[in-house]
Enzyme design. Structure first.
Site, PDB file in Angstrom:
ATOM      1  N   TYR A  40      48.784  14.474  75.880  1.00 52.50           N
ATOM      2  CA  TYR A  40      48.983  14.765  77.298  1.00 52.50           C
ATOM      3  C   TYR A  40      49.578  13.555  78.020  1.00 52.50           C
ATOM      4  CZ  TYR A  40      44.785  12.026  78.363  1.00 52.50           C
ATOM      5  OH  TYR A  40      43.874  11.012  78.494  1.00 52.50           O
ATOM      6  N   LYS A  41      49.506  12.385  77.421  1.00 48.66           N
ATOM      7  CA  LYS A  41      50.018  11.175  78.065  1.00 48.66           C
ATOM      8  C   LYS A  41      51.549  11.146  78.123  1.00 48.66           C
ATOM      9  CE  LYS A  41      45.898   8.488  77.599  1.00 48.66           C
ATOM     10  NZ  LYS A  41      45.291   7.226  77.198  1.00 48.66           N
ATOM     11  N   ASP A  42      52.215  12.056  77.413  1.00 52.76           N
ATOM     12  CA  ASP A  42      53.671  12.172  77.539  1.00 52.76           C
ATOM     13  C   ASP A  42      54.047  12.469  78.987  1.00 52.76           C
ATOM     14  OD1 ASP A  42      53.690  11.872  74.798  1.00 52.76           O
ATOM     15  OD2 ASP A  42      54.576  13.835  74.376  1.00 52.76           O
TER      16      ASP A  42
END
Length: 175
Positions: A40-42
């Site tokens: 999700y850090k993308d």
């Protein structure tokens, strides 16, 4: 997914209903593993880089510098590679080898700093920032350092790409 190098796939994660056998109300989850690096850090990495581009803090030829040792580094390395920004990561040798290898695979220059006792809670100084060192491993052609903004540098922004895409998913559109 038509955007350069797969950036359009960031946040394009499916929304899936969980079947809990009637034990709870409706539960929906985003399958963040569908992001390019599986994290999700993308979303955060792309938002940080694009915010820095928009307000002029980051321009072609400048280097992004970050202290990280995990998924944030892999996500930043992916986004920077696609957008053409050199990335300098300073990390502790206490972080997982596979995360460091992933950052390097995307082209990041990773400097590992020894962490006494294997602690990841201390932010060690990189070699180029220690007293008595000459030169700067992260100097850009213009002679300055660039670092993306932290999420705290955007006060009042509560509704960004992540929340708007989740809302779109909840209404039946894939985001």
């Amino acid at each position: 997914m038509g955007e350069k190098g797969g950036l359009g796939a960031i946040g394009g994660t499916p929304l899936v209903a969980l079947d809990l056998g009637g034990r709870a109300g409706e539960v929906w989850v985003k399958v963040e593993a569908a992001n390019p690096t599986g994290s999700y850090k993308d979303r955060m990495a792309l938002a940080m880089i694009e915010a820095a581009e928009r307000d002029g803090r980051l321009q072609q030829g400048q280097t992004v510098v970050e202290y990280t040792g995990g998924s944030t580094g892999s996500s930043l390395a992916f986004v920077c590679a696609v957008k053409g920004y050199p990335l300098k990561i300073v990390s502790s040798d206490a972080f997982a080898d596979e995360k460091i290898r992933t950052m390097r695979a995307f082209g990041a220059d990773v400097e590992l700093i020894h962490s006494p006792g294997g602690s990841t809670s201390v932010r060690p100084a990189p070699s180029w920032a220690r007293p008595g060192r000459s030169g700067n491993a992260c100097r850009t052609p213009a002679g300055s350092l660039s670092s993306p903004p932290s999420p705290r540098s955007c006060p009042g922004k509560r509704r960004g790409p992540t929340t708007s895409r989740a809302a779109a998913s909840a209404t039946g559109r894939r985001s």
